[in-house]
Design a protein around this motif. Structure first.
Motif, PDB file in Angstrom:
ATOM      1  N   GLU A  69       4.792  -1.901  -8.308  1.00  0.00           N
ATOM      2  CA  GLU A  69       3.678  -1.311  -9.052  1.00  0.00           C
ATOM      3  C   GLU A  69       4.113  -0.496 -10.260  1.00  0.00           C
ATOM      4  O   GLU A  69       3.274  -0.079 -11.064  1.00  0.00           O
ATOM      5  CB  GLU A  69       2.841  -0.416  -8.117  1.00  0.00           C
ATOM      6  CG  GLU A  69       2.182  -1.174  -6.974  1.00  0.00           C
ATOM      7  CD  GLU A  69       1.238  -2.262  -7.457  1.00  0.00           C
ATOM      8  OE1 GLU A  69       0.502  -2.031  -8.436  1.00  0.00           O
ATOM      9  OE2 GLU A  69       1.247  -3.357  -6.861  1.00  0.00           O
ATOM     10  N   THR A  70       5.412  -0.246 -10.405  1.00  0.00           N
ATOM     11  CA  THR A  70       5.917   0.625 -11.459  1.00  0.00           C
ATOM     12  C   THR A  70       6.748  -0.154 -12.459  1.00  0.00           C
ATOM     13  O   THR A  70       7.692  -0.852 -12.085  1.00  0.00           O
ATOM     14  CB  THR A  70       6.801   1.745 -10.836  1.00  0.00           C
ATOM     15  OG1 THR A  70       6.021   2.451  -9.864  1.00  0.00           O
ATOM     16  CG2 THR A  70       7.295   2.708 -11.891  1.00  0.00           C
TER      17      THR A  70
ATOM     18  N   PHE B 267      13.284   5.024 -11.729  1.00  0.00           N
ATOM     19  CA  PHE B 267      13.201   5.812 -10.509  1.00  0.00           C
ATOM     20  C   PHE B 267      14.250   6.914 -10.578  1.00  0.00           C
ATOM     21  O   PHE B 267      15.253   6.780 -11.291  1.00  0.00           O
ATOM     22  CB  PHE B 267      13.422   4.926  -9.281  1.00  0.00           C
ATOM     23  CG  PHE B 267      12.300   3.951  -9.039  1.00  0.00           C
ATOM     24  CD1 PHE B 267      11.076   4.385  -8.563  1.00  0.00           C
ATOM     25  CD2 PHE B 267      12.474   2.600  -9.301  1.00  0.00           C
ATOM     26  CE1 PHE B 267      10.035   3.489  -8.349  1.00  0.00           C
ATOM     27  CE2 PHE B 267      11.444   1.689  -9.091  1.00  0.00           C
ATOM     28  CZ  PHE B 267      10.214   2.141  -8.614  1.00  0.00           C
TER      29      PHE B 267
ATOM     30  N   THR C  66       9.651  -0.550 -15.010  1.00  0.00           N
ATOM     31  CA  THR C  66      10.959   0.097 -15.116  1.00  0.00           C
ATOM     32  C   THR C  66      11.813  -0.620 -16.163  1.00  0.00           C
ATOM     33  O   THR C  66      11.424  -1.656 -16.708  1.00  0.00           O
ATOM     34  CB  THR C  66      11.694   0.088 -13.755  1.00  0.00           C
ATOM     35  OG1 THR C  66      11.817  -1.261 -13.299  1.00  0.00           O
ATOM     36  CG2 THR C  66      10.972   0.939 -12.709  1.00  0.00           C
TER      37      THR C  66
END
Length: 195
Positions: A148-149, A76, A151
C-alpha cells in the motif's frame, strides 16, 4: 534547496521524480553525462548528482535513499523488517533490470565501437524476461511493489520500465505492464518528465 544535475533522459529522472513526489523545491541543471557541469562535481562524469549544501551526492539509488531517510517518506524506517524487504527489492531491481538495460546501452552506444558486442543484447533480453517472472512473484498485493506504500523501488522499477520500452526490451508479464501503466500516470512523474 537541492540542485539536481543530469538530463531527464538519464537516471536523473529518478531523483527529479522523487523530489516532485516529496513536494520539495529544487534547481535542475539538465546537463548531459561527461559535460563540464557534471565533471565539476563528479570527476567520473556520471549523472545524476544531487548537490546538498555544497556537497555532491552521486548514484541515483544513494540519492533516493538519502532523500527518503532525510524526509521520512517513500521509504520504510531503517532497521525495520519492512526496510530490509524494501532494500532487498531495490537490490533485485538494480541487479536484474537496471544492470541488463545498462549493459545493453553500453554495447549499443556508450562503449567505443570496437568494444561493442551487439550479440549480447539477445541474452540480456532473455534474462530481462526471466527477471520479470521473478519480480511478479515477489510483488506485494496493492498498488505498489511493497503493498500500500509507494517506496524507492517503485521509482527505480518504473524508470527501468520506461528505459526498457525505449531500448526494445519487451514487458512480457501482464501484471508488470499494468503496474507500469498505473505508475506512469502519477502527476509527480509527469512534472519531472516535463523538465
Amino acid at each position: 534547496m537541492y540542485t539536481v544535475i543530469g538530463n531527464v533522459r538519464s537516471r536523473a529522472l529518478r531523483v527529479l521524480w522523487m523530489l516532485e513526489e516529496l513536494g520539495l523545491d529544487y534547481e535542475h541543471v539538465g546537463a548531459p553525462p561527461r559535460s563540464e557541469d557534471v565533471i565539476a562535481v563528479n570527476p567520473a562524469g556520471k549523472v545524476p548528482v544531487l548537490v546538498v549544501d555544497g556537497t555532491p551526492v552521486t548514484d541515483s539509488t544513494a540519492i533516493l535513499a538519502f532523500l527518503g531517510d532525510r524526509h521520512g517518506a517513500l521509504t520504510f524506517p531503517a532497521g525495520t523488517l519492512d526496510r530490509a524487504r524494501q532494500d532487498s527489492m531495490t537490490q533485485f531491481l538494480l541487479d536484474e533490470f537496471d544492470a541488463a538495460l545498462w549493459m545493453a546501452a553500453r554495447h549499443s552506444f556508450i562503449l567505443p565501437e570496437q568494444f561493442r558486442e551487439g550479440a549480447i543484447k539477445r541474452s540480456l533480453k532473455w534474462e530481462f524476461e526471466q527477471s520479470q517472472r521473478t519480480l511478479v512473484a515477489r510483488m506485494a498485493e496493492g498498488p505498489f511493489l511493497m503493498g500500500e506504500t509507494m517506496t524507492v523501488p517503485d521509482i527505480i522499477l518504473t524508470h527501468c520500465g520506461n528505459w526498457a520500452d525505449a531500448a526494445g526490451f519487451p514487458i512480457t508479464e501482464p501484471r508488470l505492464a499494468e503496474y507500469l501503466e498505473r505508475l506512469r500516470q502519477r502527476p509527480a512523474l509527469k512534472r519531472a518528465m516535463a523538465r
